[in-house]
Scaffold this active site. Structure first.
Site, PDB file in Angstrom:
ATOM      1  N   ASP A  12       0.803  -1.230   0.000  1.00 51.45           N
ATOM      2  CA  ASP A  12       0.000   0.000   0.000  1.00 51.45           C
ATOM      3  C   ASP A  12       0.835   1.278   0.000  1.00 51.45           C
ATOM      4  OD1 ASP A  12      -2.217  -1.661   0.102  1.00 51.45           O
ATOM      5  OD2 ASP A  12      -2.243  -1.663   2.289  1.00 51.45           O
ATOM      6  N   GLY A  14       1.490   3.059  -2.489  1.00 49.30           N
ATOM      7  CA  GLY A  14       1.049   3.979  -3.552  1.00 49.30           C
ATOM      8  C   GLY A  14       1.553   3.506  -4.909  1.00 49.30           C
ATOM      9  N   LYS A  15       1.700   2.184  -5.050  1.00 46.76           N
ATOM     10  CA  LYS A  15       2.217   1.631  -6.310  1.00 46.76           C
ATOM     11  C   LYS A  15       1.280   1.941  -7.477  1.00 46.76           C
ATOM     12  CE  LYS A  15       2.336  -2.413  -4.318  1.00 46.76           C
ATOM     13  NZ  LYS A  15       2.116  -2.069  -2.909  1.00 46.76           N
ATOM     14  N   ALA A  38      -3.863  -7.821  -3.851  1.00 53.08           N
ATOM     15  CA  ALA A  38      -3.411  -6.464  -4.125  1.00 53.08           C
ATOM     16  C   ALA A  38      -4.615  -5.544  -4.308  1.00 53.08           C
ATOM     17  CB  ALA A  38      -2.567  -6.455  -5.403  1.00 53.08           C
ATOM     18  N   GLY A  39      -4.427  -4.291  -3.930  1.00 51.69           N
ATOM     19  CA  GLY A  39      -5.432  -3.263  -4.195  1.00 51.69           C
ATOM     20  C   GLY A  39      -4.677  -2.005  -4.558  1.00 51.69           C
ATOM     21  N   HIS A  40      -4.623  -1.694  -5.843  1.00 54.39           N
ATOM     22  CA  HIS A  40      -3.824  -0.562  -6.319  1.00 54.39           C
ATOM     23  C   HIS A  40      -4.768   0.550  -6.773  1.00 54.39           C
ATOM     24  CE1 HIS A  40      -0.187  -3.422  -7.209  1.00 54.39           C
ATOM     25  NE2 HIS A  40      -0.581  -3.434  -5.954  1.00 54.39           N
ATOM     26  N   THR A  41      -4.717   1.670  -6.062  1.00 53.66           N
ATOM     27  CA  THR A  41      -5.669   2.758  -6.307  1.00 53.66           C
ATOM     28  C   THR A  41      -5.141   3.745  -7.339  1.00 53.66           C
ATOM     29  OG1 THR A  41      -6.181   2.552  -3.967  1.00 53.66           O
ATOM     30  CG2 THR A  41      -7.130   4.448  -5.120  1.00 53.66           C
ATOM     31  N   ARG A 140       2.568 -29.127  -6.823  1.00 54.78           N
ATOM     32  CA  ARG A 140       2.355 -29.709  -8.162  1.00 54.78           C
ATOM     33  C   ARG A 140       0.917 -30.183  -8.352  1.00 54.78           C
ATOM     34  NH1 ARG A 140       7.396 -31.776  -7.100  1.00 54.78           N
ATOM     35  NH2 ARG A 140       6.540 -31.865  -5.011  1.00 54.78           N
ATOM     36  N   GLN A 220       2.075  -6.022  -3.306  1.00 52.77           N
ATOM     37  CA  GLN A 220       2.529  -6.127  -1.903  1.00 52.77           C
ATOM     38  C   GLN A 220       3.822  -5.327  -1.708  1.00 52.77           C
ATOM     39  OE1 GLN A 220       1.435  -9.463  -3.442  1.00 52.77           O
ATOM     40  NE2 GLN A 220      -0.466  -8.514  -2.885  1.00 52.77           N
ATOM     41  N   THR A 235       3.050 -12.540   2.746  1.00 59.87           N
ATOM     42  CA  THR A 235       2.197 -13.148   1.732  1.00 59.87           C
ATOM     43  C   THR A 235       2.922 -14.378   1.192  1.00 59.87           C
ATOM     44  OG1 THR A 235       0.807 -12.672  -0.179  1.00 59.87           O
ATOM     45  CG2 THR A 235       3.026 -11.698  -0.200  1.00 59.87           C
TER      46      THR A 235
END
Ligand code: GDP
Ligand code: IMO
Ligand code: MG
Length: 422
Positions: A12, A14-15, A38-41, A140, A220, A235
């Protein structure tokens, strides 16, 4: 020139905003690990959009978006996200998805919740099935994107996996999931995604060989890396530099520059040690000013001062060339700003500036800080680095001095325009 942009903290940073800003001029934007945890704003034409699986370059015309083999994909989530973006007028004929990407199935989401009970600690995952899907890859057993394209093959592979996990679910007294309850939905998603599913490793190497420029988008952050993060509070993938190569099939020769994203302070979602964490009124104020609530789960983010010990570690193990410092504006109103420059061991009293990600060592790390005068000036409208208040410049200069890398870009707001090159 190919560029990697990755998060230097616990995610988080700010990617989304940074990639959206940097994507102009790149031919391809590639996600290489993680999934819809992921949550990219991004603010696209003033409209807020949170991307979970789609690369953050999709709002930049002329770029090809690629989801590499290292990403775990929930096809239903991906189809929904494509629809959301198309509703904003963006047409996604420019998306390629690796045929080797492991699938996230409903059973994985179920197991993500159950497995929290099987650990010696609670992690507080995003409950999206990320960990169990990566476990199946290592075991596998994973069903891959390419398997989704053949109805019979998909059914056979999913059935074996589903039956196997239903036994475990029964053991925990949970509710079993029948393959038939989601089979049709997945096959429908396959129809929508079929034209985009391809051998992305071959595609990326071909484009790279033709001199096309690639922007790699980390999800992440370094401290959540399965191998180099604060295990077990991490993660299940490698947001660090190695993840780029395993998650795309490109060689190290395709990597030319690495920008690390860091907030001007620190946040963390979920459990785990956090030496510079704040509590009480100061934490409340910082959380409110920074709007620190998870983009994926809505959980309040834990907040604290910038931890330079951790930042330097993240920079070192990834060979970071420069820093993209975000959310400087969030500190605008503080009278005093602090940064952690060392840890003192609670038991022995020894001080160190070496970051040891082992969680027991970190739990004993008492932060030793340095104080800076606040600038108490609104920075949100600043366009030129020379107009940044002196106290803020001094804070930035200290970050550069401590970490040994330059701060190349400073972000002072959510919009693309609120970005300053030094
Ligand atoms: P990501 O996961 O690294 O893409 O980051 P998130 O999108 O989860 O969280 C970052 C949040 O900070 C988002 O709400 C962004 O819109 C916001 N943001 C990014 N850069 C800035 C900035 O410089 N200032 C402010 N105030 N907000 C920012
Ligand atoms: P972006 O890309 C912040 C955290 C979860 C949890 C741990 C494990 O938006 O920066 P998982 O569901 O991955 O098994 O959860 O990792 N986490 C994140 N925290 N930003 C993220 O992504 C995250 N993705 C996972 O909160 O502590
Ligand atoms: Mg996020």
């Amino acid at each position: 020139m190919n560029l990697l942009v990755l998060g230097l903290q616990w995610g988080d940073e700010g990617k989304g905003k940074a990639i959206d800003y940097l994507a102009e001029g790149f031919d391809l934007v590639v996600r290489y690990q993680g999934g819809h945890n992921a949550g990219h704003t991004i603010y696209y034409q003033d409209q807020k959009m949170v991307l979970h699986l789609l690369p953050s370059g999709i709002f930049t015309p002329g770029t090809l978006s690629v989801i590499g083999n290292g990403v775990v994909v929930n096809p239903l989530q991906l189809v929904n996200e494509i629809k959301e973006v198309e509703a904003l007028g963006i047409h996604l004929d420019n998306l390629a998805i690796s045929h080797l990407a492991p699938l996230i199935l409903p059973i994985h989401q179920h197991l993500d919740i159950i497995f929290e009970q099987s650990r010696y600690v609670k992690i507080g995952t995003t409950r999206r099935g990320i960990g169990p899907a990566y476990e199946d890859l290592a075991g596998r057993r994973a069903v891959l994107m390419a398997d989704l394209l053949d109805k019979d093959r998909f059914y056979q592979r999913v059935k074996i996996l589903n039956d196997y996990y239903n036994k475990i679910i029964r053991l925990y007294g949970g509710e079993e999931i029948a393959v038939e309850s989601y089979l049709d939905q997945y096959l429908e998603a396959a129809v929508a995604l079929r034209p985009m599913i391809t051998n992305t490793s071959e595609l990326l190497n071909r484009y790279s060989g033709d001199g096309k420029s690639i922007l790699f988008e980390g999800a992440q952050g370094v401290l959540l890396d399965i191998n180099h993060g604060t295990y077990p509070f991490v993660t299940s993938s490698n947001p660090t530099i190695g993840g780029v190569f395993t998650g795309t099939g490109l060689s190290h020769k395709a990597m030319h520059k690495i920008i690390g994203i860091s907030k001007a302070y620190t946040t963390r979602v979920g459990e785990g040690p956090f030496p510079s964490e704040l509590s009480g009124d100061e934490a409340e104020f910082l959380r409110a000013k920074g709007n620190e609530y998870g983009a994926t789960t809505g959980r309040p983010r834990r907040v604290g001062w910038l931890d330079l010990v951790a930042l330097k570690y993240a920079i070192t193990i990834n060979g970071i060339d420069s820093i993209f410092l975000t959310k400087l504006d969030v500190l605008d109103e503080f009278e005093e700003i602090k940064a952690v420059t060392a840890y003192r061991n609670c038991d022995t009293g020894e001080e160190t500036s070496i970051f040891d990600p082992y969680c027991v060592a970190l739990e004993q790390a008492h932060p030793v800080g340095k104080s800076f005068p606040g600038w108490q000036t609104d920075t949100g409208g600043i366009q030129d680095f020379k107009d940044i208040p002196l106290a803020a410049k001094e804070y930035i200069a200290f970050i550069e001095e401590y970490t040994g890398v330059p701060v190349e870009i400073v972000s002072v707001g959510t919009g693309r325009k609120q970005t300053i090159r030094k």
